[in-house]
Design an enzyme around this catalytic site. Sequence first.
Site, short mmCIF file in Angstrom:
data_model
loop_
_atom_site.label_atom_id
_atom_site.label_comp_id
_atom_site.label_asym_id
_atom_site.label_seq_id
_atom_site.Cartn_x
_atom_site.Cartn_y
_atom_site.Cartn_z
N ALA A 106 1.19 -0.99 -0.11
CA ALA A 106 0.12 -0.54 -0.26
C ALA A 106 0.81 1.06 0.06
CB ALA A 106 -0.81 -0.04 1.02
N TYR A 107 2.27 1.39 0.58
CA TYR A 107 2.96 2.50 0.82
C TYR A 107 3.62 2.24 -0.63
CZ TYR A 107 7.39 4.80 2.12
OH TYR A 107 7.64 5.76 1.66
N ALA A 108 3.93 1.31 -1.18
CA ALA A 108 4.66 1.57 -2.22
C ALA A 108 3.68 2.19 -3.38
CB ALA A 108 5.24 0.16 -2.58
#
Length: 234
Positions: free
Chosen positions: A145-147
């Site tokens: 999700a961060y990426a």
Amino acid sequence: MPAAILITGVGKRVGFYLAKHLAQQGHKVIGTYRSQYPQLQELEALGVELHRCDFYHDAQLDELLQKLAQQSAFKALIHNASDWLPDGDTTSALSIMDKMMRIHVSVPYTINLALADQLKANSGMADIIHITDYVAEKGSKKHAAYAASKAALQNLTLSFAAKYAPEVKVNSIAPALLMFNPDDDEHYKQKALNKSLMTKEGGEVEILNAINYLLQSHYVTGQTLKIDGGRHLV
């Protein structure tokens, strides 16, 4: 009223370093922070205008934008505020993705739109700089999700570069390892260092140097400066 540089997330690490050194260079710096840190007093002593704002709360973001609207011109917006949540199970997945997209995409998008007139009011060319991440192009097994949110922020760079040219240049800086956390053990450190050709921490100064380059340029826009120590070749 001199044109200001807005830096989000100045409470610690890279954001604090940038606010401190850009203020020492003579820039008027406005910084946002989410949590109180002792080192913020050092920024205040340098004349940095600080605003506490939790970007996960609409009311606080709206209040911040109202305050920033009082600034007549902005020389630059540096979107550094970030969160790093690991992927969860199916019960938390949607919440985690929402948070990552909000902090890394929705908030920069909103600020860029809200302050467009002040950017174009700068006496010289203005800048928007998005701090993305090396994983925006590589992906991440544990922080998908961060990426994905950092990849979306990188894409916003292209859209706003086209939207605001030629008065405003819009670029990204994509760092990999810059510095370790105090609680990182030696095994982790060595494993991380071996992932790059340079086998060392980049340090906050690499981001400062990249920002100074972009601020001084009159031609570079819609680009991503990769500060990864040669990781793509390992």
